[in-house]
Design an enzyme around this catalytic site. Structure first.
Site, mmCIF file in Angstrom:
data_model
loop_
_atom_site.group_PDB
_atom_site.id
_atom_site.type_symbol
_atom_site.label_atom_id
_atom_site.label_comp_id
_atom_site.label_asym_id
_atom_site.label_seq_id
_atom_site.Cartn_x
_atom_site.Cartn_y
_atom_site.Cartn_z
ATOM 1 N N PRO A 1 0.788 -1.237 0.000
ATOM 2 C CA PRO A 1 0.000 0.000 0.000
ATOM 3 C C PRO A 1 0.817 1.284 0.000
ATOM 4 C CG PRO A 1 0.038 -0.961 2.186
ATOM 5 C CD PRO A 1 0.729 -1.946 1.296
ATOM 6 N N ASP B 1 3.044 1.109 -12.070
ATOM 7 C CA ASP B 1 1.824 1.901 -12.152
ATOM 8 C C ASP B 1 1.908 3.089 -11.203
ATOM 9 O OD1 ASP B 1 1.062 1.080 -9.566
ATOM 10 O OD2 ASP B 1 -0.168 -0.569 -10.319
ATOM 11 N N LYS C 1 -2.233 4.504 -14.794
ATOM 12 C CA LYS C 1 -3.490 5.064 -15.280
ATOM 13 C C LYS C 1 -4.162 5.836 -14.145
ATOM 14 C CE LYS C 1 -4.488 1.110 -18.334
ATOM 15 N NZ LYS C 1 -3.442 0.199 -17.823
ATOM 16 N N MET D 1 -11.097 1.917 -5.630
ATOM 17 C CA MET D 1 -11.336 2.823 -6.758
ATOM 18 C C MET D 1 -12.778 3.317 -6.773
ATOM 19 S SD MET D 1 -9.290 0.550 -9.607
ATOM 20 C CE MET D 1 -10.192 -0.941 -9.129
#
Length: 284
Positions: free
Chosen positions: A28, A51, A73, A186
């Site tokens: 995390p 990422d 992204k 998300m």
């Protein structure tokens, strides 16, 4: 027809070999939560494809001579599609590079690691998996929030708050049942809609929830509210991604300092449930 390469457990101490791709969970954010196997793979890689959820602390561990490729992204920013990322990994491996695909959290929990592994195996490329501490367990621990508790949560569900089409299609009647903890990954961009659906399908508006921003990292912030007061909390404090949404009575056990909107007239107040024993401030 290409031979499909099977995945095998990675023995302790095995090196990252040329032509392999290692899918590595970076955890995390806190560098001390990185596994030893993950650290070793990072040190041995020729190329690291990472990422945006890989923290600065983790990135600082990468040797200066290693090529780093950012394919992260976020909403409105997709430098490479998933298809292009898959192809990039394959091309690097076919060029006999030692490749580490570094992902925040765990590569197999909403990290698209399964898609990448399947593609690479279809290309005959050996793929090794290194698990990481997923955001749900890491961030909850960082704020002293138990995901299960014998008194109020006999199960925990990890749920995506975002699908390819945007808002996910979920089994709302099942999610609205009691005695469980819901963890939405998300989910900040659809948080208001998520709370509306849960209330519409029978979950009480007084159900507590927590938003954990950048859990385990120096910028960590905890916000607490209820399903009913969530819209005001979002408007007032405007939490940003990456953030985790946790819904359920286990939030009542959390003692980490929080910005709180638990009732309509309760703004930014420290919240302690009168029915629960007072606890010392949480630290780790």
């Amino acid at each position: 027809m290409k031979k499909v390469t099977q995945n095998h457990p990675v023995p302790a101490g095995e090196a990252v070999n040329p032509g392999d791709v290692w899918l590595v969970g970076a955890g995390p954010g806190d560098a001390e939560l990185l596994t030893l196997k993950a650290w070793r793979a990072i040190q041995q890689a020729d190329v690291i494809v990472h990422d945006r959820l890989v923290s600065e602390q983790i990135m600082a561990l990468i040797p200066a001579t290693t090529l780093c490729i950012d394919v992260g992204k976020c909403r409105g920013r997709h430098p490479l599609s998933q298809t292009q990322i898959n192809q990039l990994l394959a091309e690097l491996a076919q060029a006999q590079q030692r490749v580490v695909r570094l992902k925040g959290g765990d590569p197999f929990i909403f990290g698209r690691g399964g898609e990448e592994m399947d593609f690479l195996q279809q290309q005959g490329i050996r793929c090794c998996i290194v698990p990481g501490i997923t955001a749900a367990t890491g961030c909850a621990a960082a704020v002293g929030l138990p995901l299960t508790h014998r008194d109020c949560a006999q199960s925990v569900r990890f749920i995506t708050g975002h699908s390819r089409e945007g808002e996910p299609v979920l089994d709302w009647p099942m999610l609205a049942k009691g005695e469980q903890t819901l963890v939405f990954y998300m989910g900040l961009s659809h948080a208001n809609r998520l709370s509306q659906q849960l209330i519409a399908h029978g979950m009480t508006g007084t159900t507590p929830l927590a938003i954990i921003e950048r859990g385990t990292q120096p910028q960590q912030r905890l916000l607490t509210a209820t399903l009913a007061t969530l819209p005001r909390l979002l408007a007032q404090y405007q939490p940003q991604s990456p953030g985790l949404l946790v819904v359920g009575d286990v939030v009542r056990f959390c003692r980490y300092p929080a910005l709180t909107l638990m009732q309509d007239d309760d703004v930014a107040a420290a919240w302690i449930d009168d029915d629960m024993p007072t606890k010392q401030p949480f630290c780790c």
